[in-house]
Every structure is written in structure tokens, then in C-alpha cells.
Design a protein around this motif. Structure first.
Motif, short mmCIF file in Angstrom:
data_model
loop_
_atom_site.label_atom_id
_atom_site.label_comp_id
_atom_site.label_asym_id
_atom_site.label_seq_id
_atom_site.Cartn_x
_atom_site.Cartn_y
_atom_site.Cartn_z
N GLN A 21 0.84 -1.19 0.00
CA GLN A 21 0.00 0.00 0.00
C GLN A 21 0.88 1.25 0.00
OE1 GLN A 21 -3.43 -0.38 2.49
NE2 GLN A 21 -3.36 1.75 3.10
N LYS A 22 0.37 2.34 -0.57
CA LYS A 22 1.09 3.62 -0.54
C LYS A 22 0.54 4.47 0.61
CE LYS A 22 2.39 3.81 -5.39
NZ LYS A 22 2.31 4.58 -6.64
N HIS A 23 1.45 5.23 1.26
CA HIS A 23 1.08 6.06 2.40
C HIS A 23 1.58 7.49 2.21
CE1 HIS A 23 -0.12 2.50 4.72
NE2 HIS A 23 0.99 1.92 4.26
N PRO A 24 0.66 8.45 1.96
CA PRO A 24 1.06 9.86 1.84
C PRO A 24 1.63 10.38 3.17
CG PRO A 24 -1.20 9.51 1.06
CD PRO A 24 -0.76 8.25 1.73
N ASN A 25 2.57 11.30 3.07
CA ASN A 25 3.15 11.98 4.25
C ASN A 25 3.76 11.03 5.27
OD1 ASN A 25 2.44 14.60 3.31
ND2 ASN A 25 0.34 14.21 3.95
N LYS A 26 4.33 9.94 4.83
CA LYS A 26 4.88 8.92 5.72
C LYS A 26 5.89 9.51 6.71
CE LYS A 26 6.56 5.01 7.34
NZ LYS A 26 7.17 5.46 8.58
N TRP A 27 6.73 10.44 6.29
CA TRP A 27 7.80 10.96 7.14
C TRP A 27 7.50 12.36 7.70
CZ3 TRP A 27 8.61 7.98 2.82
CH2 TRP A 27 9.15 6.72 3.08
N ARG A 28 6.26 12.81 7.59
CA ARG A 28 5.89 14.15 8.07
C ARG A 28 6.09 14.29 9.58
NH1 ARG A 28 3.80 18.58 5.99
NH2 ARG A 28 2.40 19.91 7.18
N HIS A 29 5.70 13.28 10.35
CA HIS A 29 5.86 13.34 11.81
C HIS A 29 7.33 13.54 12.18
CE1 HIS A 29 6.28 11.88 15.95
NE2 HIS A 29 5.06 12.37 16.12
N ALA A 30 8.22 12.78 11.55
CA ALA A 30 9.66 12.92 11.83
C ALA A 30 10.13 14.32 11.46
CB ALA A 30 10.45 11.87 11.06
N SER A 31 9.58 14.87 10.39
CA SER A 31 9.94 16.21 9.95
C SER A 31 9.44 17.28 10.93
CB SER A 31 9.34 16.43 8.56
OG SER A 31 9.62 17.70 8.07
N LEU A 32 8.24 17.09 11.43
CA LEU A 32 7.64 18.07 12.35
C LEU A 32 8.20 18.00 13.77
CD1 LEU A 32 3.87 17.84 11.31
CD2 LEU A 32 5.36 19.84 11.08
N TYR A 33 8.43 16.78 14.27
CA TYR A 33 8.71 16.61 15.69
C TYR A 33 10.07 16.03 16.05
CZ TYR A 33 3.70 17.39 15.71
OH TYR A 33 2.46 17.93 15.50
N GLU A 34 10.79 15.49 15.06
CA GLU A 34 12.06 14.84 15.37
C GLU A 34 13.26 15.52 14.72
OE1 GLU A 34 11.41 10.74 14.28
OE2 GLU A 34 9.63 10.61 15.55
N GLY A 35 13.02 16.65 14.06
CA GLY A 35 14.12 17.41 13.46
C GLY A 35 14.60 16.89 12.13
#
Length: 191
Positions: A154-168
Motif C-alpha cells: 500500500q502507498k502512504h502519503p506523508n509517511k515521514w511528516r511526523h519525523a519532519s515536524l517533531y524529530e528534526g
């Protein structure tokens, strides 16, 4: 560079500095840190077997494959175990594969994956899951994993957004926060 000059070893603490440098250079700033790599390393082990590996050329790490043992990782909203061909408790997680840009295309990534699969099978895994970065240049990550037997789940949009927002995490493609799509892919092991 000759493929027979590459030395493959299981990941060890003495490799951490070079792995962090290579990972952040290729994947983006803050992709790896000493803390995150230690946590990944700890999750790589089962039955005294380590499923994470490095590729070394002339004393320099030119590639690595980070893999969580089948019993050491948390499924999340980007996992659909009901679509996997094996029981979820028998699936390891291919966290990251990175090869130095000047060594890409030389078979190091595939060799690291094959060695990681062999280790994961010894640990008791029957398959491995990966979230493939669909924004890689030329979609090379997807092509590489497919060539090695991976199948799209399956494809998942914004997979790494959380890491970008909260983990630097600083995505090397997105101008601000990461909006890259991830492909959930599974590789079933031959028994």
C-alpha cells in the motif's frame, strides 16, 4: 572499486559515527543520531543474531542496512498486516538501506539486503517489511526493492511528516516539512 573488495560486517558500535555521517549525508540532516542509531542497533538483535549490516571499502563505510528483528518493532498506522502474506509476528522491519552516492549501482544495496535477509531468517522471520521512499531520484529505492523481490502492499502519503515536524528530520527533497509518499512493501523469504 571492485565488488570483491567490499567487506560486509554486522553493525557494531565502532561503526556508528560513520553510519550516522553517511545516513545524514544521503537521507537528510537528523535522519540518524547517536541515540536513534543505538535504539536501532538494540532492535536488530534476536537469539544473539544481529540483522543490521555495514559495507566497508578501504576502511570506510560505504553502505549500511538497518533491520529490526521480527519481535523488536512496533507496527504503526503505516502498516497493514491484514494484507501481509505471513503472520505479523514473523515479519522483520527493514528500517533503512543507504549506499554512498559514488558507490550506488554497484550491487552493494542488494548484497546488504541479501545478508540481512539471511540473518533475519536465522532469527526466525519469514518476511521483511519496508517503507520505501518514493521521492528517491528516479524512484531508485522502489526499483531496487522490487528488483530484490519486494511487493507493494500500500502507498502512504506523508509517511515521514511526523519525523519532519517533531524529530528534526530535514528531508532532502521537500523545501519545508516532509510530504513524501512512502510505499509499504513486503519481501517474503524463501524457506
Amino acid at each position: 572499486m571492485y565488488p570483491d573488495q567490499i567487506i560486509y560486517q554486522t553493525l557494531a558500535p565502532q561503526h556508528f559515527d560513520q553510519v550516522i555521517r553517511l545516513g545524514n549525508n544521503v537521507q537528510g540532516d537528523n535522519y540518524l543520531s547517536a541515540t536513534s542509531l543505538q535504539a536501532i542497533y538494540d532492535k536488530s538483535w534476536h537469539k544473539g543474531i544481529n540483522a543490521s549490516l555495514v559495507a566497508i571499502y578501504k576502511s570506510t563505510i560505504v553502505g549500511f542496512r538497518l533491520t529490526y528483528a521480527h519481535d523488536k518493532w512496533q507496527r504503526d498506522q503505516w502498516c497493514t498486516p491484514n494484507l501481509w502474506p505471513v503472520s505479523e509476528d514473523k515479519v522483520c522491519y527493514f528500517k533503512c538501506n543507504t549506499v554512498s552516492p559514488d558507490m550506488q549501482g554497484s550491487g552493494i544495496g542488494s548484497a546488504l539486503l541479501a545478508r540481512s535477509v539471511a540473518q533475519a531468517k536465522k532469527q526466525g522471520a519469514k518476511a521483511g517489511l519496508a517503507h520505501i521512499w518514493l521521492a528517491s531520484p528516479g524512484n531508485s529505492a522502489f526499483k531496487y526493492f522490487t528488483k530484490n523481490g519486494g511487493v507493494l502492499v500500500q502507498k502512504h502519503p506523508n509517511k515521514w511528516r511526523h519525523a519532519s515536524l517533531y524529530e528534526g528530520y530535514d528531508c532532502p527533497v521537500c523545501p519545508t516539512y516532509c510530504e513524501c509518499e512512502g510505499a509499504e512493501m513486503i519481501l517474503t523469504f524463501d524457506t
